[in-house]
Write an enzyme that holds these catalytic residues in place. Structure first.
Site, PDB file in Angstrom:
ATOM      1  N   LYS A   1       0.869  -1.190   0.000  1.00 10.43           N
ATOM      2  CA  LYS A   1       0.000   0.000   0.000  1.00 10.43           C
ATOM      3  C   LYS A   1       0.904   1.238   0.000  1.00 10.43           C
ATOM      4  CE  LYS A   1      -3.714   1.813   2.937  1.00 10.43           C
ATOM      5  NZ  LYS A   1      -4.505   1.534   4.130  1.00 10.43           N
TER       6      LYS A   1
ATOM      7  N   SER B   1      -9.467   1.228   3.321  1.00 12.11           N
ATOM      8  CA  SER B   1      -8.740   2.084   2.408  1.00 12.11           C
ATOM      9  C   SER B   1      -7.658   1.362   1.605  1.00 12.11           C
ATOM     10  CB  SER B   1      -8.083   3.232   3.181  1.00 12.11           C
ATOM     11  OG  SER B   1      -7.226   2.722   4.174  1.00 12.11           O
TER      12      SER B   1
ATOM     13  N   SER C   1      -9.352  -1.348   7.485  1.00 12.24           N
ATOM     14  CA  SER C   1      -8.883  -1.161   6.112  1.00 12.24           C
ATOM     15  C   SER C   1      -8.322  -2.410   5.467  1.00 12.24           C
ATOM     16  CB  SER C   1      -7.803  -0.100   6.077  1.00 12.24           C
ATOM     17  OG  SER C   1      -8.402   1.129   6.061  1.00 12.24           O
TER      18      SER C   1
END
Ligand code: GLN
Length: 476
Positions: free
Chosen positions: A72, A147, A171
């Site tokens: 990420k 996310s 997330s």
């Protein structure tokens, strides 16, 4: 993609790390427009492949050597830009690597790129206004979750064996649920957060996505441990997370039922706001399956369960405010012209971030903080004590991951408070938790995801892995 198989192919020289990465990058080229990646550096991938091939030549390899993965974009990397999904940081070059990335790099893992995400991890959709929207891997026009939504696509399509995201309020588990893979959030402080952009420092954790639980245990073996640069990591003896695989729960040889003796905690409060019938019926099925494996069901009481999201929102917004206001050098809120000036820091944030930032500013202002922030912290302590007590009566707690199966990413009207209702519990308490997919339910070419979440006691990751392994062996 199983890491053991992949490792066998790589070590027996049937598959070169370079060819594997090239194959994946070619596949990505076709879907790049879908915004799953923010940054890909082809030259850097080449360099990493050379390094891992060198390791193989010198017989210094490990299970993870030559294996491709993606991170990420919230984790700092020296060789590729790190943006945290934000326009403000679009040209930011970090001068150091996150600790866990350093560990993986040394083992010869190949980072093929940095994944798309919600700005500063705030959100549940991977609706990034600057880098684009990431789609769900199963259904068109439905959300990938967030996310860490960009990280799940390649894992869900079996192109990467694992991928790494971050979890502050769900997330990792939410996108894993919506894309039908496993999302693992370990105990707070088990993996070093050094080099990670903070959203809410007291809840952020590094999490792992994969289709197979064995992959997760091997990755955890490599990245967990004490880090002198992160004061919140624990100095514990090194664990092997695969050590309970293929064993009975009670660790004896007499039981035929593998999970005989496991106590599963469940509360009626979990179902108060569960809107979707599919979710309820799935949890009932899962409980029956566990009973079939020999587990027992115990009812526990979760204190303040209906306020947990509120407490989470107060603490996360306040910490977000103090964490991201460092990117701003001139912050005056008093003038109304401030809101009209499009060039300032506040107005360049996404709507989600703006809201949280604005609320956080209010909540930690000197005359209000006792009423809200400190009160929430007190309630948080009570919640933690309650969970500690509950774990005397049960070994794991089972609950839904989300209260619905999917939502349309174009007209997003789902009650935002309900999204984090089930996932933020383990972040407030710091407990490890996993989202596990069940079978997909198909209706007129639409795939409804089903799944559940289990929460274990502190540092019980190896046991959680054992449970998922036994469950998946029979019911998936
Ligand atoms: N949706 C949650 C939030 O916006 C969780 C995000 C996260 O875990 N990073 O706070």
């Amino acid at each position: 993609m199983n890491l053991l198989n992949l490792n066998h192919l790589i070590c027996s020289k049937k598959l070169k790390p370079f060819d594997l990465s090239k194959f994946i990058l070619k596949k990505i080229e076709n879907i790049l427009f879908k915004n799953y990646f923010i940054n890909i550096d082809y030259n850097y991938v080449k360099k990493q492949c050379l390094y891992s091939e060198n390791l193989l030549l010198n017989n210094k390899h490990n299970f993870l050597t030559g294996v491709p993965t993606s991170y990420k974009d919230v984790f700092s990397t020296k060789n590729i830009q790190t943006t945290a999904g934000s326009r403000i940081l679009k040209n930011y070059n970090s001068f150091y690597n996150s600790t866990f990335i350093n560990k993986l790099n040394n083992l010869g893992v190949i980072n093929i790129g940095k994944n798309n995400m919600d700005e500063f991890c705030v959100g549940s959709n991977t609706f990034n206004f600057f880098f684009g929207v990431a789609d769900n891997s199963l259904n068109k026009n439905s959300t990938a979750g967030g996310s860490s939504g960009g990280s799940v696509f390649l894992v869900s399509k079996n192109l990467l064996p694992f991928s790494i995201g971050s979890d502050t309020g769900g997330s990792v588990r939410q996108p894993a649920f919506l894309n039908n893979i496993i999302g693992f959030k370990p105990t707070y402080g088990l993996i070093s957060r050094y080099g990670m952009f903070s959203y809410s420092s007291s809840m952020d954790t590094v999490g792992v996505f994969s289709k197979s639980v064995l992959n997760i245990s091997l990755v955890l073996n490599a990245i967990t441990g004490f880090d002198i640069k992160d004061q919140t990591t624990f100095n514990l003896t090194k664990e092997d997370y695969t050590r309970y695989l293929n064993k009975n729960w009670l660790l004896n040889k007499i039981n035929f039922k593998k999970l005989n003796g496991l106590r599963i905690g469940i509360s009626k409060k979990f179902f108060n706001n569960t809107y979707s019938f599919l979710i309820r019926s799935n949890i009932e099925n899962v409980l029956l399956n566990f009973e079939f494996l020999g587990a027992k069901i115990v009812f526990v009481d979760i204190l303040f369960f209906d306020f947990i999201v509120t407490v989470y929102n107060v603490i996360s917004s306040s910490e977000l405010h103090s964490n991201i206001s460092r990117y701003n050098n001139n912050f005056l809120f008093n003038e109304t012209s401030f809101f009209k000036n499009k060039k300032n820091f506040f107005n360049s944030l996404s709507i989600n971030c703006k809201n949280r930032f604005f609320i956080g500013k209010y909540l930690i202002s000197s005359d209000k903080n006792k009423k809200y922030f400190f009160l929430s912290k007190k309630i948080r302590t009570l919640i933690i004590e309650n969970f500690k007590k509950n774990f005397f009566f049960c070994d794991i707690i089972l609950l839904p991951t989300l209260s619905c199966n999917s939502w349309n990413s174009l007209n997003f009207s789902f009650n935002k408070i309900l999204i984090d209702k089930y996932t933020s519990v383990s972040n407030l308490t710091g407990l490890p938790s996993v989202s596990i997919p069940s079978k997909i339910y198909k209706y007129k070419s639409f795939n409804f995801c089903k799944g559940f979440q289990i929460i274990g006691n502190y540092f019980s990751e190896a046991r959680l892995i054992q449970i998922i392994y036994e469950y998946k062996k029979i019911f998936l």
